[in-house]
Design a protein around this motif. Sequence first.
Motif, PDB file in Angstrom:
ATOM      1  N   VAL A 199       0.500  -1.352  -0.148  1.00 24.49           N
ATOM      2  CA  VAL A 199      -0.157   0.244   0.148  1.00 24.49           C
ATOM      3  C   VAL A 199       0.904   1.114   0.403  1.00 24.49           C
ATOM      4  O   VAL A 199       0.510   1.883  -0.362  1.00 24.49           O
ATOM      5  N   ARG A 200       1.973   1.370   0.016  1.00 22.17           N
ATOM      6  CA  ARG A 200       3.641   2.315   0.791  1.00 22.17           C
ATOM      7  C   ARG A 200       4.177   1.750   0.190  1.00 22.17           C
ATOM      8  O   ARG A 200       5.221   0.807   0.397  1.00 22.17           O
ATOM      9  N   CYS A 201       5.359   2.425  -0.546  1.00 22.42           N
ATOM     10  CA  CYS A 201       6.819   2.062  -1.069  1.00 22.42           C
ATOM     11  C   CYS A 201       7.913   3.533  -0.867  1.00 22.42           C
ATOM     12  O   CYS A 201       7.073   4.654  -0.888  1.00 22.42           O
ATOM     13  N   LYS A 202       8.694   3.631  -0.520  1.00 23.35           N
ATOM     14  CA  LYS A 202       9.365   4.470  -0.336  1.00 23.35           C
ATOM     15  C   LYS A 202      10.425   4.085  -1.784  1.00 23.35           C
ATOM     16  O   LYS A 202      10.890   3.172  -1.540  1.00 23.35           O
ATOM     17  N   LEU A 203      10.455   5.120  -2.619  1.00 23.64           N
ATOM     18  CA  LEU A 203      11.158   5.034  -3.943  1.00 23.64           C
ATOM     19  C   LEU A 203      12.337   5.935  -3.897  1.00 23.64           C
ATOM     20  O   LEU A 203      12.753   7.421  -3.448  1.00 23.64           O
ATOM     21  N   TRP A 204      13.415   5.172  -4.373  1.00 23.81           N
ATOM     22  CA  TRP A 204      15.062   5.831  -4.120  1.00 23.81           C
ATOM     23  C   TRP A 204      15.484   6.092  -5.960  1.00 23.81           C
ATOM     24  O   TRP A 204      15.133   4.585  -6.609  1.00 23.81           O
ATOM     25  N   VAL A 205      16.298   6.713  -6.076  1.00 26.27           N
ATOM     26  CA  VAL A 205      16.743   7.131  -7.273  1.00 26.27           C
ATOM     27  C   VAL A 205      18.027   7.419  -7.371  1.00 26.27           C
ATOM     28  O   VAL A 205      17.649   8.643  -6.959  1.00 26.27           O
ATOM     29  N   GLN A 206      18.743   7.088  -7.903  1.00 25.98           N
ATOM     30  CA  GLN A 206      20.134   6.895  -7.102  1.00 25.98           C
ATOM     31  C   GLN A 206      21.550   7.074  -8.400  1.00 25.98           C
ATOM     32  O   GLN A 206      21.182   6.323  -9.336  1.00 25.98           O
ATOM     33  N   VAL A 207      22.103   7.771  -7.890  1.00 29.36           N
ATOM     34  CA  VAL A 207      23.178   7.618  -9.293  1.00 29.36           C
ATOM     35  C   VAL A 207      25.090   7.490  -8.738  1.00 29.36           C
ATOM     36  O   VAL A 207      25.278   6.940  -7.242  1.00 29.36           O
ATOM     37  N   GLU A 208      25.763   7.051  -9.451  1.00 28.71           N
ATOM     38  CA  GLU A 208      27.065   6.423  -8.920  1.00 28.71           C
ATOM     39  C   GLU A 208      28.534   6.644  -9.736  1.00 28.71           C
ATOM     40  O   GLU A 208      28.087   6.135 -11.068  1.00 28.71           O
TER      41      GLU A 208
END
Length: 792
Positions: free
Chosen positions: A642-651
């Motif tokens: 019902v809920r999520c935490k979205l991470w958008v990352q680079v390296e």
Amino acid sequence: MMSNDLPEGLPLHSCVLKEQINGEVSLTFSIPSDHIDSKNVQIGDHIVLKDLDAIFRAFFIVDEQETHSDTFTRQFYAEDLGVNELNDEIVTDIRPQNTNAETALSRILKHTIWKVGQVDNLGINSMNVYYESVMSGVKKMLQTWGGELRFRVTMNSQNQITGRYVDLLSQLGRRTGKRFEYGKDLTNVERVVDIKMIKTALFGRGKGVEDENGTGFGRRLNFADVEWSQERGDPCDKPLHQEWIGDPESLGIWGHVSPDGSKRHRFDVFTSEEETDAEKLLQKTWERLHEIKQPMITYKMDVIDLEQVSAQEYKHEAIRLGDSVFVIDRKFSVDVQLEARIIELERDLISPENTKVTLGNVLGDIGSYVKELQDELKKKVSIGDPIGWLEGARDIENIEFERSGAYVYMNDVDGLLTTNRPKGNIDHPPDAAVQIKSAGVRIANSLKPDGSFDWKTFMTAGGMIADNITSGKIRTNDVEIGDDDGKVLISRGSVIIKGGELEVYSTPNATDTGVMIKGNKISTNFVKNPEFLFQPNGEVDWYLHSGVKYDTSKKVTVDCSENMNFVGVSQYLDISHEKATFQALFKTNQIGGSTPKRARIVLYNFDENGNQLESRTQVEEFSIYQENLLLTMSVVFPKGTVRCKLWVQVELKKNVEKGMELLWVKGNYDDIVTQQQMSMYPRDVYNVDSVPEIQIFRASVDHSGLAANVYRNCGRIQFDKPFSPPEETGSVSVLLTPSESKSVDYHASAYNIDRTGFNLFIRTFTAIPAGTLEVSGLAYRAGYMANIGLSI
């Protein structure tokens, strides 16, 4: 089933639907006599046709002809089922008095299997029906109340007639602006002028006058004791003691010529069976005379039914019985330019180019019609677009324009002022004007209560203000629409976007969940502030982690270092669908050279109790010297998310300031609503705010065999995700459809429905051998913010 679309259906060689206003409605069709299913069609059968407005029309086959030439053909003639059945029902004695049409019709149909359908308000009248057929009584109603008749039926999924209805409408059809023009959709025109029925004067007769003893009726009522005078405002002069009313103008044109050259009236008698008031009888007689004092002019036309050729592209070219249309044929000996009603429509359902239209009730010649449709008009509409409606609207305005007056005044105060009547006319002052001054142009078509012009249309250097704008193509890169509350109403028609898509947001800065419509698919971007147009705020949308910056150019950049791990942004999202696609567009600083660069999307998922579920991750590496990378991640959420935490990352493991840039991030639910599902979706017919929810599912029921007429509880079906609590929105509804080959053998229904699921019940019509039943379902809620109730 007769169909030219089904591979094994009985083909139709021809099929013509003929309709007349308050007249013949019939279906003529032919089939191959050597087809295996031909024997299933016989005289006495019922034929049901679904017309272009999705109304079921029923017919009764009364005649058959079989021909053998190059082919073997059976041709059938079927008349309207309502006419056929009601001609065989008798009314013994019904006397609706001083009542409306709906009440009278319900009494006439009382002992039949036909019911009252849609009945418009046609006023109060009286009539008698005495030992006549019901159909005869219905025709008497048409003579007494007026109106136009339509029969229709309803059908169930087993192709059975479930209801028969009689509609009595004030008028069939509508004024559409549709133009039949020679060379476009008009292939032949025949003009018929008939003077046989012309009358220039009528005697009027009402109900029989009751005798002095009250035991019977003698002579009929007349209007000899009523006087009309044009000086008192009556339509014409009618002296006392004269039992007829005549039209002097019609007499001069159509009267019989006497030997001395004078004109004699063409007389007839008008009878209103139930009229007991002499003044009303005179008025009715005059109105009838107005209908028959001129020749009957009809236009019979062969046309191309463009709507059938392509219902989507030419929907605006639709024609219906009763419509008022324009006809333009400049190839005639005298230009034919007129507006008239369609009084007969012979629609060829197999070959639309053979459709025939008869026009009557000519509403007016377009004598001052503007003959040249300028090329400039066509430039306003993109090539290939239909322009019939626009030309029709323009034609109407041209007619009104040329009929209007033009009184011109020019001075230092008024500038250039044009009015429809002289300014000095005290009895009839001008109420329309156009004024030109240095500030621009303004237009009025009415007066204010104080007698001054009510200026409503303005054209100035700053723009244009108008209540209504009719146009072809408008080209702009910025449109601001809406009232003071930001609402826009589209009351008729549709919006068409070619080669693009539509995005809708509820907030001015587009930071909320947006909806995107493209083709036959509706999806929603549920990522907030997806293009970083606004300063990220961790409590509302994005949280910027260590090393991430947001600058004045509205860019999200990442400072990179040799010992860095993945760094980026995150936000929490509410999840309402099991599948989604995330996309993020990255850009790298080319100073990084050949150093490996990677991007990733990570989803941490949670259930309604906050428990962490299985996460989802996707990583992609830049190619050497690749500048931009679009990372796409399609995901199926763990059940219960019902809920999520979205991470958008680079390296990027190199010491580079602003080494990476994040351009945008979007998340779309996959196939939230398709075109097929939309046809099943509940519509908000009450025009109140609603919060819709929808779930689609499929259930399988294994069984060891079911007898006929069995009603069985198959158990509890749980929704994949519970609906919102009932105190917040409306109730949940469930639609169930049997699938596969056994779909006609049973019915599926839902009971004890709540936000979590329902009980599935199966009712069999025939015995079903052991196996599995497949049921498709749609559960939905349109949660209304207004209370709407019905008491029975």
